[in-house]
Design an enzyme around this catalytic site. Structure first.
Site, PDB file in Angstrom:
ATOM      1  N   THR A   1       7.768  11.916  -0.081  1.00  0.00           N
ATOM      2  CA  THR A   1       6.134  12.239  -1.176  1.00  0.00           C
ATOM      3  C   THR A   1       4.697  12.485  -0.650  1.00  0.00           C
ATOM      4  OG1 THR A   1       5.181  10.375  -2.877  1.00  0.00           O
ATOM      5  CG2 THR A   1       6.314   9.420  -0.923  1.00  0.00           C
ATOM      6  N   ASP A   2       3.937  12.902  -0.797  1.00  0.00           N
ATOM      7  CA  ASP A   2       2.550  13.179  -0.756  1.00  0.00           C
ATOM      8  C   ASP A   2       1.937  12.064  -0.624  1.00  0.00           C
ATOM      9  OD1 ASP A   2       2.563  12.312  -3.625  1.00  0.00           O
ATOM     10  OD2 ASP A   2       0.497  14.241  -4.118  1.00  0.00           O
ATOM     11  N   GLU A   3       2.341  10.804  -0.972  1.00  0.00           N
ATOM     12  CA  GLU A   3       1.930   9.713  -0.980  1.00  0.00           C
ATOM     13  C   GLU A   3       1.934   9.113   0.472  1.00  0.00           C
ATOM     14  OE1 GLU A   3       1.974   6.623  -3.504  1.00  0.00           O
ATOM     15  OE2 GLU A   3       2.405   8.265  -5.337  1.00  0.00           O
TER      16      GLU A   3
ATOM     17  N   TYR B   1       5.220   1.010  -1.637  1.00  0.00           N
ATOM     18  CA  TYR B   1       5.986   1.942  -1.824  1.00  0.00           C
ATOM     19  C   TYR B   1       5.941   2.912  -0.857  1.00  0.00           C
ATOM     20  CZ  TYR B   1       6.822   6.747  -3.630  1.00  0.00           C
ATOM     21  OH  TYR B   1       7.697   8.240  -3.543  1.00  0.00           O
TER      22      TYR B   1
ATOM     23  N   LYS C   1       8.565   4.991   2.275  1.00  0.00           N
ATOM     24  CA  LYS C   1       8.450   6.611   2.275  1.00  0.00           C
ATOM     25  C   LYS C   1       8.403   7.228   3.490  1.00  0.00           C
ATOM     26  CE  LYS C   1      10.378   7.952  -0.627  1.00  0.00           C
ATOM     27  NZ  LYS C   1      11.807   8.554  -0.649  1.00  0.00           N
TER      28      LYS C   1
END
Ligand code: NAD
Length: 339
Positions: free
Chosen positions: A127-129, A152, A156
């Site tokens: 993810t971009d997060e 979260y 990741k």
């Protein structure tokens, strides 16, 4: 015909990826533990070249048995806990699925490699997060430092780094993709867009966190799946690819667009209003990706404008959402507030 294992294939993106792969002549093995986010509609009884295993990816021995039985060309890993609010409420589940689960997949591939010449490509969907909050107007590139804000995002980021270590140390053939926010059919109504549509269908007010100015890049799920297939064919092993649409909208803009389109599609009066509620702890203000690398390498381009993608999404929820998910109790329930 190619063979691919999809983990998390009863979830939002995994199920859409399975549909896309079957149109590209794949035999599919779907491994999913079946959680609240899984979608009953994704049983895929209409697909011929398809097998489903109810399995947690942490069950390494069973996972490796499946890998040895099918000798897949690719494994797409989408099995994960995915909702930031849930990660604030209960981070442990995220460590288990998103870090230890990935560790089990990597160990399985390491074991497989000892006695098999076939190279199984691992495509890990991230993810971009992982890049964390960025300043408005900036874009994250693949070489940026990871700076995750939520449990979260940290889980990741951890799995991405673990994969890098297996690429380097054990020569596991893997590629990591980091995508922006997805929307489309089949997403559990706890994330922003399905929550808005769910509340519109029920004529409820629409809760928006904080001041609603949080900015995200939004991609229609089919465009993400197309990118994953292209990267799995043309991407360089050991590399990482950002996947973004270039469409950036803040939460109020997203909500207003959906309300206006919903009214047109539904053609009836709607009483739902935006209400501002307490912000998420640690809420990132902005994510945005530089996706030049994937575009140069694979010629991939997103095809769906936000208006087109949202129309398809609203139509799906109006028609199907009531009968789609295993868990009907927790729609719209607020979690992840620190007391
Ligand atoms: P989702 O929550 O809709 O579905 C996840 C699926 O994985 C569920 O069916 C669940 O049962 C399964 N699962 C979870 N833990 C498992 C385990 N230990 N073993 C087996 N199955 C397990 O998620 P999604 O939105 O489809 O996201 C899929 C992947 O894409 C995730 O890795 C996520 O981090 C990533 N991603 C999502 C987005 C987005 O906007 N949704 C954006 C970028 C990246």
């Amino acid at each position: 015909m190619k063979t691919a294992i999809i983990t998390g294939g009863l979830g939002f993106i995994g199920s859409n990826l399975i549909r896309a792969l079957t149109q590209n002549n794949y035999f599919i093995i779907n491994i999913d533990k079946i959680s609240y986010a899984s979608n009953i509609k994704n049983i895929f009884s209409d697909i011929k070249n398809y097998k489903f295993y109810k399995l947690d990816i942490n069950q390494k021995d069973k996972f490796i048995d499946i890998v040895k039985k099918y000798n897949p060309d690719k494994i797409f890993n989408l099995a994960a806990e995915t909702h930031v609010d849930r990660s604030i409420e209960n981070p442990k589940n995220f460590i288990k699925s998103n870090i230890l689960g990935v560790f089990c997949i990597l160990e399985s591939l390491r074991e497989y490699k000892k006695s098999n010449k076939k190279k199984i490509k691992l495509i890990h969907i991230s993810t971009d997060e992982v890049y964390g909050d960025i300043k408005l107007g900036k874009k994250s590139i693949e070489t940026d430092r990871y700076n995750p804000s939520s449990p979260y995002a940290a889980s990741k980021a951890s799995s991405d780094l673990l994969i890098y270590s297996y690429i380097r140390t054990y020569k596991i053939p893997a590629i990591i993709t980091n995508c922006c926010n997805n929307y489309g059919p089949g997403q559990f109504p706890e994330k922003l867009i399905p929550t808005i549509i769910y509340n519109l269908i029920k004529d409820n007010n629409i809760p928006i966190y904080g001041n609603g100015k949080n900015m995200r890049e939004w991609i229609y799920v089919d465009d993400h799946c197309d990118a994953l297939i292209k990267v799995s064919d043309q991407g360089i092993l050991g590399e990482q690819y950002n996947v973004g649409s270039g469409i950036k909208l803040n939460n109020i803009e997203v909500t207003k667009k959906i309300i206006s389109l919903f009214k047109k599609i539904n053609n009836k009066h709607c009483n739902s209003k935006i209400i501002f509620v307490k912000d998420r702890p640690g809420h990132d203000v902005c994510y945005s990706l530089n996706s030049s690398k994937i575009k140069q390498k694979t010629k991939w381009r997103p095809k769906n404008s936000f208006d087109i993608g949202i129309k398809k999404t609203i139509e799906w929820y109006i028609e199907k959402f009531d009968t789609s998910f295993f868990n009907k109790k927790n729609y719209g329930k607020r979690i992840g507030l620190i007391k």
